[in-house]
Design an enzyme around this catalytic site. Structure first.
Site, PDB file in Angstrom:
ATOM      1  N   GLY A 122       0.838  -1.201   0.000  1.00 27.81           N
ATOM      2  CA  GLY A 122       0.000   0.000   0.000  1.00 27.81           C
ATOM      3  C   GLY A 122       0.865   1.241   0.000  1.00 27.81           C
ATOM      4  O   GLY A 122       1.877   1.303   0.706  1.00 27.81           O
ATOM      5  N   HIS A 454      -1.046 -22.610  46.385  1.00 30.21           N
ATOM      6  CA  HIS A 454       0.153 -23.343  46.811  1.00 30.21           C
ATOM      7  C   HIS A 454       0.096 -24.772  46.285  1.00 30.21           C
ATOM      8  O   HIS A 454      -0.952 -25.398  46.363  1.00 30.21           O
ATOM      9  CB  HIS A 454       0.238 -23.388  48.332  1.00 30.21           C
ATOM     10  CG  HIS A 454       1.387 -24.216  48.815  1.00 30.21           C
ATOM     11  ND1 HIS A 454       2.685 -23.751  48.800  1.00 30.21           N
ATOM     12  CD2 HIS A 454       1.452 -25.499  49.272  1.00 30.21           C
ATOM     13  CE1 HIS A 454       3.487 -24.703  49.243  1.00 30.21           C
ATOM     14  NE2 HIS A 454       2.773 -25.779  49.544  1.00 30.21           N
TER      15      HIS A 454
HETATM   16  P1  FAD Z   1       5.339  -5.609  11.911  1.00 25.35           P
HETATM   17  O1  FAD Z   1       5.059  -6.804  12.700  1.00 25.35           O
HETATM   18  O2  FAD Z   1       6.723  -5.409  11.413  1.00 25.35           O
HETATM   19  O3  FAD Z   1       4.329  -5.648  10.696  1.00 25.35           O
HETATM   20  C1  FAD Z   1       4.376  -4.733   9.660  1.00 25.35           C
HETATM   21  C2  FAD Z   1       3.709  -5.367   8.460  1.00 25.35           C
HETATM   22  O4  FAD Z   1       3.488  -4.355   7.471  1.00 25.35           O
HETATM   23  C3  FAD Z   1       4.539  -6.448   7.767  1.00 25.35           C
HETATM   24  O5  FAD Z   1       3.740  -7.552   7.468  1.00 25.35           O
HETATM   25  C4  FAD Z   1       5.007  -5.772   6.479  1.00 25.35           C
HETATM   26  O6  FAD Z   1       5.177  -6.691   5.412  1.00 25.35           O
HETATM   27  C5  FAD Z   1       3.829  -4.863   6.205  1.00 25.35           C
HETATM   28  N1  FAD Z   1       4.138  -3.698   5.367  1.00 25.35           N
HETATM   29  C6  FAD Z   1       5.144  -2.813   5.501  1.00 25.35           C
HETATM   30  N2  FAD Z   1       5.035  -1.831   4.574  1.00 25.35           N
HETATM   31  C7  FAD Z   1       3.927  -2.118   3.855  1.00 25.35           C
HETATM   32  C8  FAD Z   1       3.255  -1.488   2.780  1.00 25.35           C
HETATM   33  N3  FAD Z   1       3.708  -0.330   2.283  1.00 25.35           N
HETATM   34  N4  FAD Z   1       2.149  -2.052   2.283  1.00 25.35           N
HETATM   35  C9  FAD Z   1       1.668  -3.221   2.793  1.00 25.35           C
HETATM   36  N5  FAD Z   1       2.248  -3.857   3.827  1.00 25.35           N
HETATM   37  C10 FAD Z   1       3.355  -3.306   4.344  1.00 25.35           C
HETATM   38  N6  FAD Z   1       7.825  -8.555  20.468  1.00 25.35           N
HETATM   39  C11 FAD Z   1       7.179  -9.020  21.552  1.00 25.35           C
HETATM   40  O7  FAD Z   1       6.342  -8.310  22.107  1.00 25.35           O
HETATM   41  N7  FAD Z   1       7.424 -10.268  22.050  1.00 25.35           N
HETATM   42  C12 FAD Z   1       8.335 -11.093  21.490  1.00 25.35           C
HETATM   43  O8  FAD Z   1       8.532 -12.206  21.957  1.00 25.35           O
HETATM   44  C13 FAD Z   1       9.036 -10.630  20.345  1.00 25.35           C
HETATM   45  N8  FAD Z   1       9.937 -11.421  19.742  1.00 25.35           N
HETATM   46  C14 FAD Z   1      10.583 -10.967  18.628  1.00 25.35           C
HETATM   47  C15 FAD Z   1      11.547 -11.781  18.061  1.00 25.35           C
HETATM   48  C16 FAD Z   1      12.248 -11.354  16.944  1.00 25.35           C
HETATM   49  C17 FAD Z   1      13.271 -12.262  16.322  1.00 25.35           C
HETATM   50  C18 FAD Z   1      11.942 -10.074  16.382  1.00 25.35           C
HETATM   51  C19 FAD Z   1      12.654  -9.600  15.147  1.00 25.35           C
HETATM   52  C20 FAD Z   1      11.002  -9.255  16.956  1.00 25.35           C
HETATM   53  C21 FAD Z   1      10.316  -9.684  18.094  1.00 25.35           C
HETATM   54  N9  FAD Z   1       9.372  -8.888  18.731  1.00 25.35           N
HETATM   55  C22 FAD Z   1       8.747  -9.338  19.851  1.00 25.35           C
HETATM   56  C23 FAD Z   1       9.034  -7.548  18.220  1.00 25.35           C
HETATM   57  C24 FAD Z   1       7.738  -7.611  17.402  1.00 25.35           C
HETATM   58  O9  FAD Z   1       7.900  -8.537  16.361  1.00 25.35           O
HETATM   59  C25 FAD Z   1       7.398  -6.243  16.848  1.00 25.35           C
HETATM   60  O10 FAD Z   1       7.388  -5.293  17.886  1.00 25.35           O
HETATM   61  C26 FAD Z   1       6.034  -6.265  16.190  1.00 25.35           C
HETATM   62  O11 FAD Z   1       6.013  -7.184  15.137  1.00 25.35           O
HETATM   63  C27 FAD Z   1       5.663  -4.873  15.664  1.00 25.35           C
HETATM   64  O12 FAD Z   1       4.418  -4.934  15.066  1.00 25.35           O
HETATM   65  P2  FAD Z   1       3.995  -3.940  13.900  1.00 25.35           P
HETATM   66  O13 FAD Z   1       2.601  -4.294  13.547  1.00 25.35           O
HETATM   67  O14 FAD Z   1       4.302  -2.554  14.284  1.00 25.35           O
HETATM   68  O15 FAD Z   1       4.974  -4.271  12.683  1.00 25.35           O
END
Ligand code: FAD
Ligand code: NAI
Length: 475
Positions: A122, A454
């Protein structure tokens, strides 16, 4: 199909998909656009969290912990295991299945809540307060119109300058979750959350793991007492962590990577690794959004600039999750997504940043909420502390996992709980009680007077609360 929506969410990670579901629940005609592809090119909503983050890492942490128990822990329980083997392909396959179950679950939830899903990228075409035109580029090209836009485009792994990820030898979180043969020697740059979790996975499966961290202190943001205990326990397990290093040249050969660095004493060192994970933090992702085209303001670090309500500089454009300031955590992203949908509906969505829990899923787990002792000292707050070791907890003894402690920090005068810090078994679950207590502004005495089952690990929480008043019963 209608191409006009009340709310369009760009990004289907925990911030985006939850925002879309909440908006639909509130009666808005809602669409969610997500570009993540599975290995067959199909949709895989859930973002970093579901595909290459929280979910697959926890799947591998669980599998590798079972393996470690079977190889080192069962004997103590009188269980003898002969001919133990590791089928890494199957372990990775199980992880992929867990991921797919979550992807499918989100697609099901979209259907159930009547959220229209678009698989593609998007980007803002044009718009103003009357509505925004969003271009969807993917398998099917589309243009949709939104009254409100929620940007939830997440984050990407940060690479070291001049050292791009090839996901074969130099791995981001994506490659770190998909290594097909246990490396003999694994290097990890950055002893943060990913470094410790992924380092633990591969150490348990047999790799010799060296973690190189720039900062002089281990887990600098964690309460010092808890961080010290965690460092002791993880080091004892065999995780080699070098603090205060300065990374120099990194050279990728055909089958290995060499890392030159200076150690804390300033001595030159060189490490040769079969694989190198670089986990030095993440950067906000606004690639391909055409933020500049519509004048969507970013801050100096590349995050979408938002106010306390997740409002951007553009009318009716909101942003949540990793792409905006604040901790990069899935549950923080979700809470912001819900709050924004509710604000669009004229309600008073709220996210309390003081009670967002953190968990590091090592073994033992490390979890905390609220202020650390260092922060309270720096802020000049008078406080009382109480700790209770799992060593003195009956359930922990029965489990065979007595490492770590629970620590309470409470205001010296009012006794209000200001922070709770845990290193120990199931800390990820135990921390919830502290979050609830702090959300209700409970005192440590409130917890101390509540009946806890407990034998349970949660009794350590009650005892730590009692210890604030120096009246722990079992220690
Ligand atoms: P994201 O999950 O990054 O999702 C963004 C989405 O938007 C993606 O699917 C991407 O493809 C899509 N996107 C981007 N730009 C566009 C566009 N222009 N058009 C359409 N789609 C688009 N957090 C925790 O709380 N607990 C955990 O245990 C944890 N473990 C983790 C382990 C690892 C290895 C990593 C890397 C991260 C971890 N995190 C954890 C952090 C967590 O994954 C992120 O904080 C979370 O995913 C953020 O969510 P979000 O929706 O902001 O972004
Ligand atoms: P991080 O911020 O947790 O840790 C990065 C570490 O790398 C820090 O200790 C930092 O000092 C160090 N570092 C930075 N530059 C360096 C350099 N040049 N040389 C050596 N060390 C260097 O980041 P990480 O581990 O990449 O994870 C990113 C984010 O993902 C986390 O902050 C967290 O928000 C999220 N996450 C959450 C998890 C959870 O909730 N359990 C699990 C994994 C990730």
């Amino acid at each position: 199909m209608s191409k006009n929506f009340d709310v369009v969410v760009i990004g289907g990670g925990p911030g985006g998909y939850i925002a879309a579901i909440r908006a639909a629940q509130l009666g808005f005609n809602t669409a969610c656009i997500d570009e993540w592809k599975n290995e067959k090119g199909g949709p895989a909503p859930g973002g970093t969290c579901t595909n290459v983050g929280c979910i697959p890492s926890k799947a591998l942490l669980q599998s590798s912990e079972h393996y470690e128990h079977a190889s080192h822990g069962f004997a103590e329980h009188g269980i003898e295991v002969k001919g133990l083997g590791l089928n890494l392909e199957k372990m990775l396959g199980r992880k992929n299945t867990v991921v797919k179950q979550n992807n499918d679950g989100i697609l099901y939830l979209f259907k159930k809540n009547k959220v229209t899903f678009f698989h593609g990228r998007g980007s803002f075409a044009k718009g103003d307060a009357n509505g925004y035109e969003i271009k969807v580029a993917g398998a099917a090209e589309d243009t949709i119109v939104a009254k409100h836009v929620i940007v939830a485009t997440g984050s990407n792994a940060r690479a070291l300058p001049g050292v791009p990820f090839d996901e074969q030898l130099i791995l981001s979180n994506t490659g770190a979750l998909a290594i097909t043969e246990v490396p003999k020697k694994l290097g990890v740059i950055g002893a943060g959350v990913i470094g410790l979790e992924m380092g633990s996975v591969w150490r348990r499966l047999g790799a010799e793991v060296t973690v190189l961290e720039a900062l002089p202190a281990f887990l600098g943001a964690v309460d010092e007492q808890i961080a010290k205990e965690a460092q002791k326990l993880l080091t004892k397990q065999g995780l080699n962590v070098s603090l205060g290093v300065k990374i120099g040249e990194i050279k990728a050969g055909k089958k290995s990577v060499t890392v030159e660095y200076t150690d804390a004493k300033g001595d030159a060192q060189k490490g040769e690794f079969d694989k190198l994970i670089v986990s030095i933090g993440r950067t906000p992702n606004t690639i391909g959004l055409n933020a500049e085209g519509v004048g969507l303001k970013l801050d100096e670090r590349g995050f979408i600039a938002v106010d306390g309500d997740c409002k951007t500089n553009l009318p009716n454009v909101w942003a949540v999750g990793d792409v905006v300031r604040g901790p990069m955590l899935a549950h923080k992203a979700e809470e912001e997504g819900v709050a924004v949908a509710e604000r669009i509906a004229g309600q008073h969505g709220h996210v309390n940043f003081n009670t967002i829990p953190w968990v590091i899923y090592t073994s033992p787990e490390i979890a905390w909420v609220g202020k650390t002792e260092q922060q309270l000292k720096a802020d000049g707050v008078q406080y009382k502390a109480g700790t209770f070791p799992f060593l003195a907890n009956g359930r922990a003894r029965a489990l065979g996992d007595t490492s770590g402690m629970v620590k309470f920090l409470a205001d010296a005068k009012t006794d209000e709980i200001l922070g709770v810090h845990i290193v120990g078994p199931m800390a990820s679950e135990l921390i919830s009680e502290a979050v609830v207590a702090m959300e209700f502004r409970a005192s440590s005495e409130d917890i101390a007077r509540i009946c806890h089952a407990h034998p349970s690990l949660s009794e350590a929480t009650k005892e730590a609360a009692l210890a604030v008043d120096k009246r722990a019963l079992n220690f």
